[in-house]
Motif scaffolding. Sequence first.
Motif, PDB file in Angstrom:
ATOM      1  N   LEU A  64       4.837  -7.515  -3.300  1.00  0.00           N
ATOM      2  CA  LEU A  64       4.359  -7.746  -1.929  1.00  0.00           C
ATOM      3  C   LEU A  64       2.972  -8.380  -1.995  1.00  0.00           C
TER       4      LEU A  64
ATOM      5  N   GLY B 235      -3.706 -10.230   0.755  1.00  0.00           N
ATOM      6  CA  GLY B 235      -4.745 -11.229   0.461  1.00  0.00           C
ATOM      7  C   GLY B 235      -4.575 -11.875  -0.910  1.00  0.00           C
ATOM      8  N   GLY B 236      -3.904 -11.173  -1.823  1.00  0.00           N
ATOM      9  CA  GLY B 236      -3.675 -11.705  -3.175  1.00  0.00           C
ATOM     10  C   GLY B 236      -4.868 -11.585  -4.105  1.00  0.00           C
ATOM     11  N   THR B 237      -5.963 -10.960  -3.658  1.00  0.00           N
ATOM     12  CA  THR B 237      -7.184 -10.963  -4.482  1.00  0.00           C
ATOM     13  C   THR B 237      -7.087 -10.018  -5.677  1.00  0.00           C
ATOM     14  N   ASP B 238      -6.187  -9.056  -5.622  1.00  0.00           N
ATOM     15  CA  ASP B 238      -5.872  -8.275  -6.820  1.00  0.00           C
ATOM     16  C   ASP B 238      -4.648  -8.871  -7.515  1.00  0.00           C
TER      17      ASP B 238
ATOM     18  N   THR C 299      -7.759  -7.226   1.896  1.00  0.00           N
ATOM     19  CA  THR C 299      -7.384  -6.357   3.015  1.00  0.00           C
ATOM     20  C   THR C 299      -7.622  -4.883   2.687  1.00  0.00           C
TER      21      THR C 299
ATOM     22  N   ASP D  80     -13.201   0.485  -3.254  1.00  0.00           N
ATOM     23  CA  ASP D  80     -14.383   0.820  -2.450  1.00  0.00           C
ATOM     24  C   ASP D  80     -14.059   1.424  -1.095  1.00  0.00           C
TER      25      ASP D  80
HETATM   26  C1  LIG Z   1     -14.014 -11.500  -7.520  1.00  0.00           C
HETATM   27  C2  LIG Z   1     -13.441 -10.184  -7.055  1.00  0.00           C
HETATM   28  C3  LIG Z   1     -14.308  -9.176  -6.676  1.00  0.00           C
HETATM   29  C4  LIG Z   1     -13.799  -7.955  -6.225  1.00  0.00           C
HETATM   30  N1  LIG Z   1     -14.688  -6.974  -5.877  1.00  0.00           N
HETATM   31  C5  LIG Z   1     -14.206  -5.772  -5.444  1.00  0.00           C
HETATM   32  C6  LIG Z   1     -15.126  -4.742  -5.072  1.00  0.00           C
HETATM   33  O1  LIG Z   1     -16.354  -4.886  -5.083  1.00  0.00           O
HETATM   34  N2  LIG Z   1     -14.589  -3.549  -4.661  1.00  0.00           N
HETATM   35  C7  LIG Z   1     -13.232  -3.341  -4.586  1.00  0.00           C
HETATM   36  O2  LIG Z   1     -12.815  -2.241  -4.200  1.00  0.00           O
HETATM   37  N3  LIG Z   1     -12.359  -4.309  -4.941  1.00  0.00           N
HETATM   38  C8  LIG Z   1     -12.799  -5.516  -5.355  1.00  0.00           C
HETATM   39  N4  LIG Z   1     -11.921  -6.501  -5.727  1.00  0.00           N
HETATM   40  C9  LIG Z   1     -10.468  -6.219  -5.656  1.00  0.00           C
HETATM   41  C10 LIG Z   1      -9.750  -6.689  -4.370  1.00  0.00           C
HETATM   42  O3  LIG Z   1     -10.419  -7.748  -3.737  1.00  0.00           O
HETATM   43  C11 LIG Z   1      -9.531  -5.558  -3.340  1.00  0.00           C
HETATM   44  O4  LIG Z   1      -8.883  -4.453  -3.932  1.00  0.00           O
HETATM   45  C12 LIG Z   1      -8.749  -6.018  -2.097  1.00  0.00           C
HETATM   46  O5  LIG Z   1      -8.982  -5.143  -1.042  1.00  0.00           O
HETATM   47  C13 LIG Z   1      -7.249  -6.142  -2.332  1.00  0.00           C
HETATM   48  O6  LIG Z   1      -6.627  -6.546  -1.111  1.00  0.00           O
HETATM   49  P1  LIG Z   1      -5.578  -7.766  -1.065  1.00  0.00           P
HETATM   50  O7  LIG Z   1      -5.129  -7.890   0.340  1.00  0.00           O
HETATM   51  O8  LIG Z   1      -6.139  -8.972  -1.697  1.00  0.00           O
HETATM   52  O9  LIG Z   1      -4.405  -7.155  -1.954  1.00  0.00           O
HETATM   53  P2  LIG Z   1      -3.214  -7.902  -2.752  1.00  0.00           P
HETATM   54  O10 LIG Z   1      -3.761  -8.515  -3.995  1.00  0.00           O
HETATM   55  O11 LIG Z   1      -2.464  -8.803  -1.812  1.00  0.00           O
HETATM   56  O12 LIG Z   1      -2.316  -6.654  -3.093  1.00  0.00           O
HETATM   57  C14 LIG Z   1      -2.794  -5.612  -3.926  1.00  0.00           C
HETATM   58  C15 LIG Z   1      -1.601  -4.749  -4.419  1.00  0.00           C
HETATM   59  O13 LIG Z   1      -0.968  -4.086  -3.323  1.00  0.00           O
HETATM   60  C16 LIG Z   1       0.416  -4.463  -3.219  1.00  0.00           C
HETATM   61  N5  LIG Z   1       0.672  -4.615  -1.797  1.00  0.00           N
HETATM   62  C17 LIG Z   1       0.179  -5.585  -0.986  1.00  0.00           C
HETATM   63  N6  LIG Z   1       0.541  -5.348   0.284  1.00  0.00           N
HETATM   64  C18 LIG Z   1       1.268  -4.189   0.281  1.00  0.00           C
HETATM   65  C19 LIG Z   1       1.891  -3.409   1.309  1.00  0.00           C
HETATM   66  N7  LIG Z   1       1.792  -3.747   2.605  1.00  0.00           N
HETATM   67  N8  LIG Z   1       2.545  -2.282   0.964  1.00  0.00           N
HETATM   68  C20 LIG Z   1       2.605  -1.914  -0.337  1.00  0.00           C
HETATM   69  N9  LIG Z   1       2.050  -2.598  -1.350  1.00  0.00           N
HETATM   70  C21 LIG Z   1       1.367  -3.725  -1.042  1.00  0.00           C
HETATM   71  C22 LIG Z   1       0.530  -5.784  -3.977  1.00  0.00           C
HETATM   72  O14 LIG Z   1       1.855  -6.023  -4.442  1.00  0.00           O
HETATM   73  C23 LIG Z   1      -0.485  -5.562  -5.078  1.00  0.00           C
HETATM   74  O15 LIG Z   1       0.067  -4.763  -6.092  1.00  0.00           O
HETATM   75  C24 LIG Z   1     -12.389  -7.743  -6.171  1.00  0.00           C
HETATM   76  C25 LIG Z   1     -11.516  -8.769  -6.556  1.00  0.00           C
HETATM   77  C26 LIG Z   1     -12.027  -9.975  -6.999  1.00  0.00           C
HETATM   78  C27 LIG Z   1     -11.072 -11.065  -7.399  1.00  0.00           C
END
Ligand SMILES: Cc1cc2nc3c(=O)[nH]c(=O)nc-3n(C[C@H](O)[C@H](O)[C@H](O)COP(=O)(O)OP(=O)(O)OC[C@H]3O[C@@H](n4cnc5c(N)ncnc54)[C@H](O)[C@@H]3O)c2cc1C
Length: 297
Positions: free
Chosen positions: A34, A37-40, A116, A129
């Motif tokens: 799923l 944002g894709g950032t993880d 997100t 966080d």
């Molecule tokens: C440069 C950088 C800096 C960062 N700094 C921080 C920081 O300071 N603190 C911090 O906490 N994090 C940090 N992160 C990590 C990340 O940005 C956060 O954890 C972010 O909130 C992930 O949200 P996302 O929407 O991008 O998740 P995604 O990457 O889209 O998804 C994360 C995971 O959840 C699963 N998923 C997505 N949606 C759902 C759903 N609806 N139901 C069930 N599973 C789902 C996905 O399959 C994946 O395994 C950083 C990342 C980067 C690249």
Amino acid sequence: MLARPGLPDFEYIRAETPQDVFRLLGEKGDKIKLLMGGTDLFIQMRDRSEGAEILLDVKYLPGMQEINFNKKKGLTVGAAVTLNQLSIHPDVKTHYGILSQSADTVGNYQLRNRATLGGNLCNASPSADLAPAALVYEGTVCLTGPDGNRELGVDEFMIGPGKTALKAGEFLTGLHFSIPPPDAVGQYLKLGRSKKGDLAIVGVAVLGYSDSEVPSGFRFRIGLNSTAPTPYRVPQAEELLAQNQITEEILNQAADEAMKVSAPIEDVRATALYQKKMVRNLTFKSLKEVWDLLKKS
Ligand SMILES: Cc1cc2nc3c(=O)[nH]c(=O)nc-3n(C[C@H](O)[C@H](O)[C@H](O)COP(=O)(O)OP(=O)(O)OC[C@H]3O[C@@H](n4cnc5c(N)ncnc54)[C@H](O)[C@@H]3O)c2cc1C
């Protein structure tokens, strides 16, 4: 040759209804991840720690990007609400300030436009966080799956590094927070290698409020990240603060309790010993600052 091989090929599908998600998860199982944002996820795919043939984008499903606040019912945040939206939302800032504050500590502005709240918790990193704030506000996660909807406490959702209590076919639709006690005040303190933009070495959220039912007249909730396999509360310290008159000595003892239950591992950011000491220091500092605010209010 590139230092990293880049992203593997994948098919992108945008889910239009929850039923699309249940059907595709049922048909393709492990081949699907799923996406919000894709950032993880993209980092993990680039580094080959996660593989997926299909990325199923769930952030455009109804309600996923909505924030709703009601003075009686509390706050509901769609799983795909971005951290920038969360950090500036007036009701979140007013009533759930620690959520807004924690969102603002993540990465940088551009990242927070994609990242997100739901993704932060579903990724289940020990250093997430948003988790300490979600724990001290005693949030619940709203899950949906082929067998219906269910809710779970945030404390039951993250069960290990990268592991959640999601069952096969389920996904996260949002989080709910009831109204905090009327005089509640709190804050999130985060220690990273740089002042902003780094993952937490230690993060501490403290929420304090008055409660005439307990001997001290006050309750404190303490949520920590980065220093155990999952983010966690510290009930031993919280009980100590409820049962004893609040003095600097009691605040110190509560911080000691937090240090005792922390179980950090050595990593690139810090030694385990340093993290333990910082759990103590940050917990004390945060308790003291929140106590000073409570005394003034
Ligand atoms: C440069 C950088 C800096 C960062 N700094 C921080 C920081 O300071 N603190 C911090 O906490 N994090 C940090 N992160 C990590 C990340 O940005 C956060 O954890 C972010 O909130 C992930 O949200 P996302 O929407 O991008 O998740 P995604 O990457 O889209 O998804 C994360 C995971 O959840 C699963 N998923 C997505 N949606 C759902 C759903 N609806 N139901 C069930 N599973 C789902 C996905 O399959 C994946 O395994 C950083 C990342 C980067 C690249």
